[in-house]
Write a protein that holds these residues in place. Structure first.
Motif, short mmCIF file in Angstrom:
data_model
loop_
_atom_site.label_atom_id
_atom_site.label_comp_id
_atom_site.label_asym_id
_atom_site.label_seq_id
_atom_site.Cartn_x
_atom_site.Cartn_y
_atom_site.Cartn_z
N GLY A 35 0.83 -1.22 0.00
CA GLY A 35 0.00 0.00 0.00
C GLY A 35 0.85 1.26 0.00
N ALA A 93 0.53 6.29 4.69
CA ALA A 93 1.26 5.47 5.67
C ALA A 93 2.40 4.71 5.00
CB ALA A 93 0.30 4.50 6.37
N VAL A 150 4.50 -1.76 -2.81
CA VAL A 150 3.60 -2.09 -3.92
C VAL A 150 2.20 -1.57 -3.64
CG1 VAL A 150 4.92 -4.20 -4.41
CG2 VAL A 150 2.88 -4.34 -2.97
N LYS A 195 -1.95 -1.67 -5.36
CA LYS A 195 -2.82 -2.21 -6.40
C LYS A 195 -3.31 -1.13 -7.35
CE LYS A 195 -7.06 -1.91 -3.66
NZ LYS A 195 -8.22 -2.58 -3.09
N GLN A 251 -9.95 13.22 -1.52
CA GLN A 251 -9.42 12.50 -0.35
C GLN A 251 -8.93 13.47 0.73
OE1 GLN A 251 -9.59 8.36 -1.98
NE2 GLN A 251 -7.96 8.68 -0.59
N ALA A 252 -7.96 13.01 1.49
CA ALA A 252 -7.57 13.78 2.68
C ALA A 252 -6.91 15.09 2.31
CB ALA A 252 -6.63 12.94 3.53
N VAL A 281 0.21 -3.73 -8.57
CA VAL A 281 0.73 -4.98 -8.01
C VAL A 281 -0.14 -5.36 -6.80
CG1 VAL A 281 2.69 -6.09 -6.88
CG2 VAL A 281 3.08 -4.46 -8.75
N ARG A 286 -14.96 5.53 -4.51
CA ARG A 286 -13.84 5.30 -3.62
C ARG A 286 -14.19 5.68 -2.18
NH1 ARG A 286 -8.22 7.40 -5.95
NH2 ARG A 286 -7.67 5.49 -7.03
N SER A 287 -15.45 5.86 -1.90
CA SER A 287 -15.85 6.19 -0.54
C SER A 287 -15.90 4.91 0.27
CB SER A 287 -17.22 6.88 -0.56
OG SER A 287 -18.16 6.17 0.20
N ASP A 312 -2.39 -0.94 3.84
CA ASP A 312 -3.32 -1.09 2.73
C ASP A 312 -4.74 -0.65 3.07
OD1 ASP A 312 -3.15 -3.27 4.41
OD2 ASP A 312 -3.14 -4.78 2.84
N GLY A 313 -4.82 0.34 3.94
CA GLY A 313 -6.09 1.06 4.11
C GLY A 313 -7.16 0.31 4.88
N TRP A 364 -6.01 -5.92 3.27
CA TRP A 364 -5.80 -7.33 2.93
C TRP A 364 -4.84 -7.95 3.94
CZ3 TRP A 364 -1.09 -9.57 1.56
CH2 TRP A 364 -1.15 -10.86 1.00
N ARG A 376 -13.54 23.05 0.52
CA ARG A 376 -14.21 21.78 0.80
C ARG A 376 -15.34 22.01 1.77
NH1 ARG A 376 -11.26 16.15 2.01
NH2 ARG A 376 -11.02 16.42 -0.23
N ALA A 415 -0.48 -0.48 9.83
CA ALA A 415 -0.41 0.95 10.11
C ALA A 415 -1.48 1.70 9.33
CB ALA A 415 0.98 1.49 9.74
N GLN A 469 -7.67 14.07 10.85
CA GLN A 469 -6.69 13.24 11.54
C GLN A 469 -6.21 12.04 10.73
OE1 GLN A 469 -5.43 13.66 15.08
NE2 GLN A 469 -5.78 15.54 13.95
N SER A 472 -2.06 8.32 10.32
CA SER A 472 -1.54 7.20 9.53
C SER A 472 -0.06 7.39 9.23
CB SER A 472 -2.32 7.09 8.22
OG SER A 472 -3.67 6.78 8.49
C1 LIG Z 1 -12.75 8.32 -0.39
C2 LIG Z 1 -11.94 8.78 0.80
C3 LIG Z 1 -12.09 10.07 1.27
C4 LIG Z 1 -11.35 10.54 2.36
N1 LIG Z 1 -11.50 11.82 2.78
C5 LIG Z 1 -10.73 12.27 3.82
C6 LIG Z 1 -10.77 13.60 4.25
O1 LIG Z 1 -11.52 14.37 3.71
N2 LIG Z 1 -9.96 14.01 5.30
C7 LIG Z 1 -9.10 13.15 5.93
O2 LIG Z 1 -8.36 13.53 6.84
N3 LIG Z 1 -9.06 11.87 5.55
C8 LIG Z 1 -9.84 11.43 4.53
N4 LIG Z 1 -9.76 10.16 4.15
C9 LIG Z 1 -8.92 9.33 4.97
C10 LIG Z 1 -7.49 9.44 4.62
O3 LIG Z 1 -7.36 9.48 3.22
C11 LIG Z 1 -6.85 8.22 5.21
O4 LIG Z 1 -6.91 8.29 6.63
C12 LIG Z 1 -5.42 8.09 4.81
O5 LIG Z 1 -5.32 8.08 3.42
C13 LIG Z 1 -4.89 6.80 5.39
O6 LIG Z 1 -3.68 6.50 4.83
P1 LIG Z 1 -3.27 5.00 4.62
O7 LIG Z 1 -1.96 5.08 3.94
O8 LIG Z 1 -3.37 4.31 5.91
O9 LIG Z 1 -4.38 4.36 3.71
P2 LIG Z 1 -4.87 4.72 2.22
O10 LIG Z 1 -4.67 6.13 1.93
O11 LIG Z 1 -6.23 4.17 2.12
O12 LIG Z 1 -3.87 3.93 1.32
C14 LIG Z 1 -3.95 2.55 1.17
C15 LIG Z 1 -3.25 2.19 -0.12
O13 LIG Z 1 -3.14 0.79 -0.18
C16 LIG Z 1 -3.55 0.36 -1.45
N5 LIG Z 1 -4.10 -0.98 -1.27
C17 LIG Z 1 -5.24 -1.32 -0.65
N6 LIG Z 1 -5.38 -2.65 -0.67
C18 LIG Z 1 -4.30 -3.14 -1.30
C19 LIG Z 1 -3.90 -4.44 -1.63
N7 LIG Z 1 -4.59 -5.51 -1.30
N8 LIG Z 1 -2.73 -4.57 -2.30
C20 LIG Z 1 -1.98 -3.49 -2.67
N9 LIG Z 1 -2.34 -2.26 -2.36
C21 LIG Z 1 -3.49 -2.09 -1.68
C22 LIG Z 1 -4.56 1.35 -1.92
O14 LIG Z 1 -4.61 1.37 -3.33
C23 LIG Z 1 -4.00 2.64 -1.33
O15 LIG Z 1 -3.12 3.27 -2.22
C24 LIG Z 1 -10.46 9.67 3.03
C25 LIG Z 1 -10.29 8.39 2.55
C26 LIG Z 1 -11.00 7.92 1.44
C27 LIG Z 1 -10.78 6.53 0.93
#
Ligand SMILES: Cc1cc2nc3c(=O)[nH]c(=O)nc-3n(C[C@H](O)[C@H](O)[C@H](O)COP(=O)(O)OP(=O)(O)OC[C@H]3O[C@@H](n4cnc5c(N)ncnc54)[C@H](O)[C@@H]3O)c2cc1C
Ligand SMILES: Cc1cc2nc3c(=O)[nH]c(=O)nc-3n(C[C@H](O)[C@H](O)[C@H](O)COP(=O)(O)OP(=O)(O)OC[C@H]3O[C@@H](n4cnc5c(N)ncnc54)[C@H](O)[C@@H]3O)c2cc1C
Lengths: 675, 675
Positions: free
Chosen positions: B19, B23, B41, B43, B52-53, B140, B192-193, B228-229, B233, B290, B358, B371, B376
């Motif tokens: 991901g 993070a 990597v 996906k 997004q954020a 990937v 993507r919500s 990976d959010g 996975w 926003r 994470a 936050q 993250s």
């Molecule tokens: C639609 C949406 C709107 C948002 N709006 C806000 C906002 O307005 N304000 C705010 O503060 N936060 C917002 N957030 C939350 C904020 O974006 C997240 O808290 C932050 O992005 C978390 O970072 P992360 O790296 O943990 O996860 P993510 O940003 O979700 O990143 C996860 C990454 O892992 C990848 N991934 C997922 N599964 C796999 C897999 N199986 N294999 C490979 N890669 C994978 C994804 O493609 C993605 O790139 C929003 C999130 C989303 C999805």
């Protein structure tokens, strides 16, 4: 390239710039921001990688900031904070006698920094790429030049014709000074010093011998700027002279990572030894230190120096003698050179306001005050927006005369400054007050402090002209060039309304807050270099009804269908595209609403709604204190005033809120009605 | 790619990151700076372009600055200065009731800013490129996972095996929300919500149907981080749960250029209407604003919302109702979405300190406090240097347990904060003090102010552990994880020596001057994220002989051949490569010479001479005032003290200049002797 067209390859361009050193790049940057069709060519195959100029004065940083890249310089550069003066004590041993701030506190939000020319050129190139299609064309050498004087005043004419020769790979790369890791910089550091002959003829003849080498093209241009350095080919085509003389002072330059117990090696130092010459220390980025080392001691008539004697080792040994008893050595040398000081100014800065000269092409002097590159860039910073505004049809050609009157005068002042400074720097320190052949160290210190103000660039004060509405004799205030007023009446501003805003000088910067979101900005940050003129409305205390009525009345006048803003703005363009209104009021931010101001102060667009970034306030911020802008600008916080700024941040006019007729008269002096 | 290898394609890596959201990118950034072999990597086929954020808390900017790119964020972002609270007046009409600073003045040299996630990811990618070979591998998808528990404690083992599937071009690009110029964002903003289902299974099955699509490879890794959010996975492979619940609150998000007469549209606003829900206004870069708009009013049990009802037009109409009597419309919509608030924390943050989770993979909550992205990134900012120091052999594996104890505790606190904040934000304002079902606006304001401190990130306080030498119960101060001490004795620092430096908390920043050149630095600017531990020697007033003697003695102890610094530094490496000494003294700069300090405070290298950038002073600067560092840090300006900082700027230990034995004990608790 590749094919030989012998003049069949023809094209035209609005501006042709010869030379992509600092002066040429600054000119190109203006054209990029103003959307002007320009080309910039350079005979060199690559940009500079090390050595050459280094010091950036604080005004230069303000200018970079107006183009959006001062932050990159600020981050990468070494900041020069303090100057330490070292002189012999009574036993003849050097000791620190004084510390003075390098940049005078309070004159600028930036301070002098040091960064090598190659890196600075990189920022220019990146910025050109981001904002335009203009790219430096390297390995291109002008071969012939012709100028049709008769067409000089015809706005649609291309009176300039230049044949350009595209060089082959082999021809364009002079041997570079290789940085070595073991102290002996291998190749000849003099190959690009002013002690080396000009290589233009040699390149041309090498190219012509090899007919297959490259191609030729003919370019017709409306304007041309010669930014081709001290040996300027352009200057020679025009037959203009550099006036002044060569001194016999020879200085060596070493860029090294020093290994030394000298305690002030990270300070800018001027070191005068009793009998072993002078050294200037300039600490630089990446642990480097530049040492300027005097190799001869007389201004005139000393024995000529044998060039082949000059090596990094020889320069180091000179430095070691000056610095004794401190030790100095190095493992890494980045660059070295030697140069002879010439002090000269060009006789003319322009041919019929069609071909201009700028930078080293029209002034040379000693580099130790760190002026060469700065003044060169400031030349074209002065020129670029003027040519742009003539080309885009907003201004009359008459404003172009102000280039020579403003910049040649600066060059003259610079040479005068340099004369004095070089003599003080190169001489032997006086043993005591009776030693008249020696240099008084008190006089030296005083000159250094005074020189700092001059060198900073913020004191530059342009004389009266059609674009500077100040009193007095325009010819005397400039270099003598006539900068006449058109048939219209001359306007004179009211200096007393803003004690610290001086017509002719760049507006200083203090913090103000955005009315719409409370964010603090240095006022200069709002004065981006985009070619716009600005009317700064110090609206005063708009919480008072009478004052607000004055502001509303001014708003009505400026918004009137026949107002000068409307007359000088091309139809279909946004109302702030030629002249932008910025407001600073002195009421409390929290008790003022943006929507109370006249709409022309915050213009509306169909797509973006109202413009939220035109109205500012002189008030306390949460995190960055209070800018006290009214106090610092010397403007009455109740009644305010109005200031007109040129696109280069220099002040044109100061007047009252009721003086819109004078503003109209001022702009009518050089602007062209669009409808 | 292209060819099908079906598992024959094998390789190994030290760390595999799944991901490349905030993070994952933060983790990769640490590995890039520490020279660790890592792969990352994702996906997705591309990085995020809009939406997004957006909010960056001030601690996040400090972290970015430690990696050298806060300046890019600072320049491009919108700065949030003030929060305006809008509530109904007695007639039920909204009016501004309060203004509060968005970032509490004085807590940080940065303030909260807003910039879209895509731009932030760009800065990470540029920084990875500049400092390492690590590149995000897109398209990937991990397909299977196995973990050899028996090898978990073997430092040379690769106990993790993951099969990666490289997707084809068609598979990796989910349909993007297209920005439209006419107000109706065309495609489904919900794709993507978190109201949309996870697409991982679908992508996998699409890929497997098309056997020619891509290739498979098997990667063995020493460590793995699941970034990976929310639908992680990795978390599912480990069988860990998210604990907590989904609320029924549904919010819509619109990123628009608003056309409105609402006066505070460029402020962060919390608007509670009497009966038409709440809106939060977040002004953004490039004229965007926003709007977070509440679409449902109850926490539990409201009628389920029909997803197909949610359109930009419907969200806009909700906002118009809340904002009335002010008008709101737009021509340009950049992005829109809707989401349902879930408030959950992961049960475990790691499997045997080999596989870590994470970011959104272990905590989800409402986004309005800005936050998600910040916490993250801070997760992996905490984790990255720990894994690096284990991999490069300087630290024991025991420090890895502190990741869960420190970060899971933060996640728990965050959810608690979010519960309270969401309720206050989503509820209807109380009509008067007797209206108990309504939300008291005073309570709301108080919560907002308190929340700001929490949200800033600078208040994060890690509990006692082998790397935080503070008193008290380690399990209680963390999430309950045992973070035992090795056979060595526990060390406890002396908090009373530095009133405003708190063990467990990041060190605050004040300005100090470089002794060598007088340049002012914010102390944190010297604490680059490069994996080094730091000993900050507050040397006190070294102009006094007794104090200088104490400093010299400490210098001798630290320079001794068997000192802990020497034991923990690999042979052949510079003495400051694992533990760096930084000195801040309180004598006058101009009366102090750098060469008076022990050489280990300014180490010598053969090529570069002495290090001029280790010694600082708390003194007046020429251009940036006086940092009053001793006073602000609460350190005795005569006697000083010593502070140990972790590579992430958090304070480990505070002691006296005589306490080098305790320092030794502290580092011996987790560091590995190198000779
Ligand atoms: C639609 C949406 C709107 C948002 N709006 C806000 C906002 O307005 N304000 C705010 O503060 N936060 C917002 N957030 C939350 C904020 O974006 C997240 O808290 C932050 O992005 C978390 O970072 P992360 O790296 O943990 O996860 P993510 O940003 O979700 O990143 C996860 C990454 O892992 C990848 N991934 C997922 N599964 C796999 C897999 N199986 N294999 C490979 N890669 C994978 C994804 O493609 C993605 O790139 C929003 C999130 C989303 C999805
Ligand atoms: C060896 C050397 C050392 C210097 N050291 C210092 C220093 O330490 N400190 C300091 O402040 N200043 C120093 N200077 C001066 C400083 O570099 C100049 O003042 C500054 O570069 C002037 O800028 P410019 O653009 O006017 O000219 P230049 O920088 O000289 O640029 C002129 C450009 O025009 C090109 N050119 C020349 N002739 C032609 C032609 N016929 N056709 C096409 N292109 C052509 C050249 O290749 C060059 O790129 C030094 C200059 C030199 C040459």
């Amino acid at each position: 390239m590749g094919s030989i067209l012998d003049g069949e390859n023809k094209s035209s361009v609005d501006v042709l710039i010869i030379g992509a050193g600092p002066a040429g790049l600054m000119a190109a940057t203006w054209f990029a921001r103003c959307g002007i069709k320009a080309r910039i060519v350079d005979k060199r195959g690559t940009k500079i990688f090390n050595g050459q100029a280094d010091g950036l004065q604080c005004r230069t940083l303000e200018i970079f900031d107006s183009f959006g890249f001062a932050d990159r310089v600020w981050k990468d550069s070494n900041h020069m904070i303090e100057i330490c003066l070292w002189n012999p004590n009574e036993q003849g041993i050097i000791r620190r006698s004084d510390r003075i701030p390098d940049t005078i506190p309070g004159i600028c939000r930036f301070q002098q920094v040091v960064l090598h020319q190659g890196r600075i050129e990189r920022f220019f190139l990146d910025s050109l790429k981001e904002h335009s299609d203009i790219r430096v064309e390297r390995g291109v050498l002008p071969e012939s030049f012709s100028f049709n004087e008769a067409e000089a005043e015809n706005p649609d004419a291309y009176p300039i014709e230049v044949v350009l020769q595209h060089l082959s790979e082999d021809e364009i790369n002079p041997e570079q000074s290789k940085a070595t890791a073991n102290g002996a910089a291998g190749s000849d550091g003099l190959f690009r010093s002013n002690m080396a002959p000009d290589d233009t003829e040699e390149l041309l003849s090498r190219a012509s011998k090899n007919a297959k080498a490259g191609s030729r093209e003919t370019v017709r241009a409306k304007y041309m700027i010669g930014c081709d350095g001290a040996h300027s080919w352009t200057r020679r085509q025009l037959g203009f002279q550099l006036e002044g003389e060569q001194t016999d002072y020879i200085w060596g330059v070493l860029d090294i990572i020093p290994i030394t117990d000298f305690p002030d090696i990270r300070m800018r130092c001027a070191i005068h030894s009793a009998n072993s010459g002078s050294v200037m220390v300039i600490p630089r980025e990446n642990k480097l230190v530049r040492l300027y080392i005097q190799l001869t001691t007389t201004e005139k008539g000393g024995a000529p120096v044998d060039r082949s004697n000059i090596t990094p080792q020889m320069i180091l040994e000179c430095a070691q003698r000056t610095l004794a008893p401190y030790k100095l050595t190095y493992e890494y040398c980045d660059w070295w050179t030697a140069y002879q000081i010439g002090q000269r100014v060009g006789s003319n800065f322009s041919k019929s306001e069609r071909v201009f000269l700028a930078g080293d092409a029209v002034h040379t002097h000693s580099p130790k005050a760190g002026q060469g590159m700065n003044v060169s860039m400031q030349d074209t910073f002065n020129l670029g927006w003027k040519i742009s505004s003539v080309l885009n049809g907003t201004s009359d050609r008459s404003i172009l005369k102000t280039y020579q009157s403003e910049r040649r005068r600066i060059a003259q002042d610079l040479i005068e400054f340099d004369h004095k400074f070089s003599r003080l720097f190169s001489g032997r320190p006086a043993k005591d007050v009776t030693d008249e052949a020696g240099i008084s160290m008190d006089e030296f210190k005083a000159a250094f402090e005074k020189g700092n103000m001059f060198a900073s660039g913020v004191a530059v004060d342009y004389g009266a002209s059609i674009i500077v509405a100040k009193d007095g004799d325009a010819a005397k205030q400039g270099d003598g060039t006539a900068v006449q007023w058109r048939d219209s009446k001359r306007v004179i501003g009211k200096p007393e309304l803003a004690g610290n805003i001086k017509m002719g000088v760049r507006i200083p910067s203090f913090k103000v807050l955005s009315q719409a979101d409370g964010r603090p900005w240095h006022f200069q940050e709002l004065l981006r270099s985009n070619g716009k003129w600005r009317i700064v409305i110090f609206a005063g205390d708009v919480s008072g009804k009478t004052q607000m009525a004055r502001v509303q009345k001014l708003g009505q006048e400026l918004a009137a269908p026949n107002s000068f803003i409307s007359r000088f703005t091309p139809p279909g363009k946004l109302i702030d595209s030629v002249i932008e209104i910025l407001t600073i009021h002195s009421a409390r931010r929290a008790e003022t609403e943006m929507h109370d101001f006249p709409e022309i102060f915050r213009p509306f667009s169909e797509r973006d709604g109202w413009d939220y970034y035109k109205i500012y306030v002189d008030d306390q911020s949460y995190h960055e204190g209070h800018g006290h802008a009214y106090e610092n600008y010397g403007v009455d916080p109740k009644k305010g005033c109005v200031v007109i700024l040129r696109p280069d941040q220099h002040v044109s006019w100061i007047g009252d809120l009721e003086d819109s007729a004078d503003m109209d008269l001022f702009f009518s002096g050089f602007m062209r009605a669009q409808k």
